[in-house]
Scaffold this active site. Sequence first.
Site, PDB file in Angstrom:
ATOM      1  N   GLU A 219      -3.827  -9.600   3.530  1.00  0.00           N
ATOM      2  CA  GLU A 219      -4.636  -9.331   4.728  1.00  0.00           C
ATOM      3  C   GLU A 219      -5.764 -10.343   4.926  1.00  0.00           C
ATOM      4  OE1 GLU A 219      -2.644  -5.365   4.041  1.00  0.00           O
ATOM      5  OE2 GLU A 219      -3.353  -7.054   2.844  1.00  0.00           O
TER       6      GLU A 219
ATOM      7  N   GLU B  26       0.823  -1.206   0.000  1.00  0.00           N
ATOM      8  CA  GLU B  26       0.000   0.000   0.000  1.00  0.00           C
ATOM      9  C   GLU B  26       0.862   1.264   0.000  1.00  0.00           C
ATOM     10  OE1 GLU B  26      -4.115  -1.242   2.172  1.00  0.00           O
ATOM     11  OE2 GLU B  26      -2.300  -1.415   3.391  1.00  0.00           O
TER      12      GLU B  26
END
Length: 256
Positions: free
Chosen positions: A130, A110
């Site tokens: 995740e 990210e």
Amino acid sequence: MTDGEVLVERRGSVLLVALDRPRQRNAMTLDAARVIAGAMSDLDADDSLSVAVLTGNGGHFCAGMDLKRFVDSGERPFVPGRGFGGLVETPPIKPVVAAVEGFALGGGFEMALACDLVVASETARFALPEVRRGLVARGGGMFRLPRALPRAIAMELLLTGTMLEPAVALQYGLVNRVAAENAALDTALDLANAIAANAPLAVATSARIARAAYDRSESSMFEWQQQWTDAVFDSADAAEGSRAFTERRDPVWTGR
């Protein structure tokens, strides 16, 4: 400058920011996030700096949040107003180039997505794992990745947590260059220096407006951009750039 987890170094007009927790594959901590947030603020505040390069030492970019600290103490490396890693929620106005070796996982991926340009070595591996940990990619991954990749590819990465190799990332335009192993930083610095050779105000304004294009219609962009573009055209650098062109010499930028 160093706090033991992040190294910050000026190289002319380039600010080099390097995560320095190689034994933990540069997993992000709150202290490291705060240093990065401060470096990004310094980048925007300093007229002598034009661009930053973000990298990781020891063969990896960033393996995401330090899960051991999360389990042991509940630590979350989020800086108010800046987000994960001191970067993803509010990147600086000036451009940032990511130099990725090895893993860019979870929040590390990210952070790369929050940068303006990405150089990946042949060893780089990108993933948002995740969902495999009962978490979600809330550091921008769930909406930046579908903008950067074809929808089907982005959905596969988000929902399976599988890794993306650099050759495929280059094919889809997620990265700007694929470098040899251990050469990502040098290649990123070459790109950063090419950016820094240009007028600082024009560079920062171009980056700001290009990012906003994702969220605004083309018809609204012309009026919206005027609040910054007028200042560029009225700047001393604009006059200097034109004068240098007519005098057949290199311009001398002042950032004003």
